[in-house]
Design an enzyme around this catalytic site. Structure first.
Site, PDB file in Angstrom:
ATOM      1  N   CYS A   2      64.555 115.341 -26.020  1.00 56.42           N
ATOM      2  CA  CYS A   2      63.207 114.904 -26.397  1.00 56.42           C
ATOM      3  C   CYS A   2      62.405 116.091 -26.909  1.00 56.42           C
ATOM      4  O   CYS A   2      62.532 117.201 -26.412  1.00 56.42           O
ATOM      5  CB  CYS A   2      62.434 114.262 -25.255  1.00 56.42           C
ATOM      6  SG  CYS A   2      63.162 112.776 -24.611  1.00 56.42           S
ATOM      7  N   ARG A  27      67.235 119.782 -30.237  1.00 56.79           N
ATOM      8  CA  ARG A  27      67.229 119.420 -28.819  1.00 56.79           C
ATOM      9  C   ARG A  27      68.047 118.165 -28.545  1.00 56.79           C
ATOM     10  O   ARG A  27      68.402 117.899 -27.407  1.00 56.79           O
ATOM     11  CB  ARG A  27      65.795 119.211 -28.343  1.00 56.79           C
ATOM     12  CG  ARG A  27      64.942 120.444 -28.476  1.00 56.79           C
ATOM     13  CD  ARG A  27      63.489 120.130 -28.244  1.00 56.79           C
ATOM     14  NE  ARG A  27      63.192 119.912 -26.839  1.00 56.79           N
ATOM     15  CZ  ARG A  27      62.865 120.867 -25.984  1.00 56.79           C
ATOM     16  NH1 ARG A  27      62.795 122.106 -26.402  1.00 56.79           N
ATOM     17  NH2 ARG A  27      62.596 120.605 -24.736  1.00 56.79           N
ATOM     18  N   ASN A 100      58.126 113.601 -22.262  1.00 51.43           N
ATOM     19  CA  ASN A 100      59.470 114.132 -21.977  1.00 51.43           C
ATOM     20  C   ASN A 100      59.640 114.132 -20.470  1.00 51.43           C
ATOM     21  O   ASN A 100      58.694 114.476 -19.766  1.00 51.43           O
ATOM     22  CB  ASN A 100      59.605 115.586 -22.419  1.00 51.43           C
ATOM     23  CG  ASN A 100      59.691 115.730 -23.911  1.00 51.43           C
ATOM     24  OD1 ASN A 100      59.655 114.744 -24.637  1.00 51.43           O
ATOM     25  ND2 ASN A 100      59.787 116.962 -24.366  1.00 51.43           N
ATOM     26  N   GLY A 101      60.837 113.836 -20.010  1.00 46.49           N
ATOM     27  CA  GLY A 101      61.092 113.868 -18.570  1.00 46.49           C
ATOM     28  C   GLY A 101      61.477 112.490 -18.072  1.00 46.49           C
ATOM     29  O   GLY A 101      61.790 111.592 -18.871  1.00 46.49           O
ATOM     30  N   GLU A 486      86.083 127.003 -22.325  1.00 47.10           N
ATOM     31  CA  GLU A 486      84.977 127.040 -23.285  1.00 47.10           C
ATOM     32  C   GLU A 486      85.467 126.648 -24.688  1.00 47.10           C
ATOM     33  O   GLU A 486      84.793 125.913 -25.405  1.00 47.10           O
ATOM     34  CB  GLU A 486      84.342 128.440 -23.261  1.00 47.10           C
ATOM     35  CG  GLU A 486      83.243 128.697 -24.263  1.00 47.10           C
ATOM     36  CD  GLU A 486      82.039 127.758 -24.171  1.00 47.10           C
ATOM     37  OE1 GLU A 486      81.935 126.972 -23.223  1.00 47.10           O
ATOM     38  OE2 GLU A 486      81.226 127.793 -25.105  1.00 47.10           O
ATOM     39  N   LYS A 608      70.215 119.586 -26.530  1.00 44.01           N
ATOM     40  CA  LYS A 608      70.279 121.037 -26.360  1.00 44.01           C
ATOM     41  C   LYS A 608      69.759 121.454 -25.000  1.00 44.01           C
ATOM     42  O   LYS A 608      70.299 122.333 -24.353  1.00 44.01           O
ATOM     43  CB  LYS A 608      69.456 121.707 -27.462  1.00 44.01           C
ATOM     44  CG  LYS A 608      69.512 123.225 -27.445  1.00 44.01           C
ATOM     45  CD  LYS A 608      70.879 123.715 -27.848  1.00 44.01           C
ATOM     46  CE  LYS A 608      71.042 125.206 -27.745  1.00 44.01           C
ATOM     47  NZ  LYS A 608      72.458 125.578 -27.705  1.00 44.01           N
TER      48      LYS A 608
HETATM   49  C1  F6R Z   1      77.773 123.326 -24.601  1.00 41.24           C
HETATM   50  C2  F6R Z   1      76.428 123.461 -24.116  1.00 41.24           C
HETATM   51  C3  F6R Z   1      76.101 122.869 -22.795  1.00 41.24           C
HETATM   52  C4  F6R Z   1      75.115 123.762 -22.056  1.00 41.24           C
HETATM   53  C5  F6R Z   1      74.673 123.086 -20.743  1.00 41.24           C
HETATM   54  C6  F6R Z   1      73.769 123.993 -19.939  1.00 41.24           C
HETATM   55  O1  F6R Z   1      77.946 123.959 -25.823  1.00 41.24           O
HETATM   56  O2  F6R Z   1      75.590 124.018 -24.768  1.00 41.24           O
HETATM   57  O3  F6R Z   1      77.240 122.642 -22.049  1.00 41.24           O
HETATM   58  O4  F6R Z   1      75.718 124.982 -21.793  1.00 41.24           O
HETATM   59  O5  F6R Z   1      74.005 121.906 -21.030  1.00 41.24           O
HETATM   60  O6  F6R Z   1      72.631 124.324 -20.660  1.00 41.24           O
HETATM   61  P1  F6R Z   1      71.774 125.591 -20.324  1.00 41.24           P
HETATM   62  O7  F6R Z   1      72.602 126.784 -20.559  1.00 41.24           O
HETATM   63  O8  F6R Z   1      70.616 125.503 -21.264  1.00 41.24           O
HETATM   64  O9  F6R Z   1      71.357 125.478 -18.892  1.00 41.24           O
END
Ligand code: F6R
Length: 613
Positions: A2, A27, A100-101, A486, A608
């Site tokens: 969002c 996002r 958002n939320g 990964e 994201k």
């Molecule tokens: C994969 C990816 C996700 C994030 C996960 C944690 O490419 O980006 O697996 O790593 O959602 O997100 P963060 O690092 O923002 O806590």
């Protein structure tokens, strides 16, 4: 997950809102909408699909306005459709709200409101908020600000909301808890965003709203902030550390490719100022105050999600090898619910690119409630995780826009390495000569990554061979097992090919049954302690006709001779090898996904910043 954009001032609001939404596309979302104040009435346009669809929908509409709110929705409650898209309107059309939320008690609130005669047009939890605010305004006979304060006091969950009211045509009311929201301050104008991207070319003066704060934003007035208990708060104006070029593609076809290529710089930036010129001290300023606690820790627990969790697995090797203290790595989502044993001398290290991941935030709260010290490794300055940890180190990788994490991962590993090395040296676990060796090796990594990036075209060619595969296996050992995980995650999330990562020796305990001539097996077989064992594992796959794509150290002959495709990468210390080995895997996934016609920067169903559970 969002995106929120809002504007009030003398400029045309619509282009700022649409452009802002485009900047927040990374996002992840599935519908978009905008509400504009026009002649003291609210006009609402929203639809399922991309921001471009919303633009097309608005093409023949009058969008002139100087005050408006806009939103991209990532569906949680109710499918992605036009009705469920934000903004949501009050029954009389006088209020429009974006959110958002997640409102956890929305069902009970909805029931109460329906009993009072409120009609709901959507299946969202958000629509409850707009009716609740209006209901409180009427029943308590209070102004809009007080109604918002009261509404947010009865809500359980997380929210970042912006409300537009036709009774106050130039004013916006903003409230936040658990979801990020910042207010950009211009001259007689204000910008609101989930992050700084929508406002970066207009202002660098921003206020990050704190949890349970409510702001009243009006172009002719000073920013007013209270909390939900109506206590006045002084706005803390900060400098927005973001440049326009950081959020543009800079000639690359996709943000993901740009970010893969930015890794030499991102890693250098993660190290910058942290290694003194004599190379005898690694100093991470952000954790200085808690260094003693870290040195005395009986155990480190690393909690994170997704790619950051993979960085955590690499961190386990780094900390155990260098600091010689036990490490446990946890999925934040599991950790928070399994009543873990946490002691006061435990140090929880949380890793997050966005700094907004809901599960990681919950892990922090849990560890804090048990008296443990919590250290963050975050990329986004001022994010909720950065604010909620006792101390931490930023990765300084710059904004990561592509949904699939690349440079954030290698920057996280860099910071973990610096942290482990500095603690190990202080504990006397690493000799000065080894310490110098590690620092020199680390400093050489950016240039080594450049040589891998120079093999871009070759990796693109290899990718063409695998665009029709249905499955793939990634194998690695030791510190490169997380790299295999990964690599597999990168492939599945952007190309939608099913891929799994395994410790190479585990293959014979089951997964080897999957091997046939259709199965690509990507193996990380760099120079390492278990190299000979990996050779045997590759042999086992080869014997069963699997197609081998290997990542080997320069000069390797053995695995190379067994491989269908081989990517040579520069040699480095084994502990640092994830930093180089992950890069060809990112490029491989990228080119396979591009060749399959996938939207690599915005893969389906993904967001994201995962700010909901
Ligand atoms: C994969 C990816 C996700 C994030 C996960 C944690 O490419 O980006 O697996 O790593 O959602 O997100 P963060 O690092 O923002 O806590």
């Amino acid at each position: 997950m969002c995106g929120i954009v809002a504007y009030t001032g003398s400029r045309e609001a619509y282009p700022i809102l649409i452009n802002g939404l485009k900047r927040l596309e990374y996002r992840g979302y599935d519908s978009a909408g905008v509400a504009l104040m026009q002649n003291n009435n609210i006009s609402l346009y929203k639809c399922r699909g991309k921001v471009a669809d919303l633009e097309a929908f608005c093409e023949d509409k009058n969008v002139e306005s100087h005050c408006g709110i806009a939103h991209t929705r990532w569906a949680t409650h109710g499918e992605p459709n036009d009705q469920n898209a934000h903004p949501h309107l009050s029954i009389d059309g006088k209020l429009a709200l974006i959110h958002n939320g997640i409102i956890e008690n929305y069902l009970s609130l909805k029931k109460e409101l329906m009993n009072k005669g409120y009609e709901f047009l959507s299946n969202t939890d958000t629509e409850v908020l707009v009716h609740l605010v209006q209901d409180i305004q009427k029943t308590e006979n209070v102004d809009l600000i007080e109604a918002v304060q009261l509404a947010m006091s009865v809500v359980i969950g997380t929210y970042a909301v912006v409300i537009l009211s036709s009774d106050h045509p130039q004013q916006l009311i903003v409230a936040k808890k658990g979801s990020p929201l910042l207010i950009g301050i211009g001259k007689n104008e204000f910008f609101i965003g989930s992050d700084g991207a929508p406002m970066v070319e207009f202002t660098n003066k921003v206020v990050y709203l704190e949890d349970e704060e409510v702001a009243v934003v009006h172009p002719d007035k000073k920013l007013e902030i209270t909390n939900i208990k109506n206590e006045r708060k002084k706005p803390f104006v900060e400098r927005l550390e973001l440049q326009l070029e950081q959020i543009e593609k800079g000639g690359f076809e996709h943000f993901m490719l740009k970010e893969i290529f930015e890794q030499p710089k991102a890693i250098s930036d993660s190290m910058r100022g942290r290694i003194n010129t004599k190379k005898d001290v690694v100093a991470l300023g952000g954790i200085m105050e808690y260094e003693n606690k870290m040195l005395k820790a009986g155990r480190y627990i690393i909690a994170a999600c997704g790619t950051s969790w993979h960085a955590g697995l690499v961190g386990e090797h780094l900390f155990e090898s260098l600091v010689r203290v036990p490490v446990e790595v946890e999925y934040a989502s599991e950790f928070r619910y399994r009543n873990p044993i946490i002691k006061e001398d435990d140090v929880l290290i949380v890793i997050s690119q966005s700094g907004e991941t809901a599960d990681t935030l919950a892990a922090i709260e849990l560890a804090k409630s048990k008296g443990a010290t919590v250290i963050g490794i975050c990329n986004v300055v001022g994010s909720s995780i950065a604010r909620n940890t006792h101390a931490g180190s930023y990765t300084h990788a710059g904004p990561e826009i592509g949904v699939a994490s690349t440079k954030a991962f290698t920057a996280q590993v860099t910071v973990l390495f610096l942290m482990a090395l500095s603690l190990a040296r202080k504990k006397g676990e690493v000799s000065l000569s080894m310490y110098h060796h590690y620092i020199s090796e680390l400093e050489a990594i950016p240039a080594k990554i450049e040589t891998i990036l120079a093999k871009n075209d070759y990796i693109k060619q290899i990718a063409q061979e695998f665009i029709n595969c249905q499955n793939a296996i990634y194998m690695g050992r030791g510190v490169n097992f997380p790299v295999a995980l990964e690599g597999a995650l990168k492939l599945k999330e952007i190309s939608y090919i099913h891929a799994e990562g395994y410790p190479a020796a585990e293959m014979k305990h089951g997964p080897i049954a999957l091997i046939d001539k259709e199965m690509p097996v990507v193996v990380i077989a760099t120079e390492q302690e278990t190299y000979d064992k990996v050779v045997s594992n590759v042999q086992e796959v080869k014997t069963r006709s699997g197609k081998i794509i290997s990542i080997v150290s320069e000069g390797d002959e053995i695995v190379k001779s067994m491989s269908d495709f081989c990517i040579e990468i520069p040699k480095t210390d084994e502990l640092l090898s994830p930093l180089v080995a992950s890069v060809p895997l990112q490029l491989l996934a990228y080119y396979i996904a591009v060749a399959r016609g996938c939207d690599v920067d915005k893969p389906r169903n993904l967001a994201k910043s995962v700010s909901v559970e």
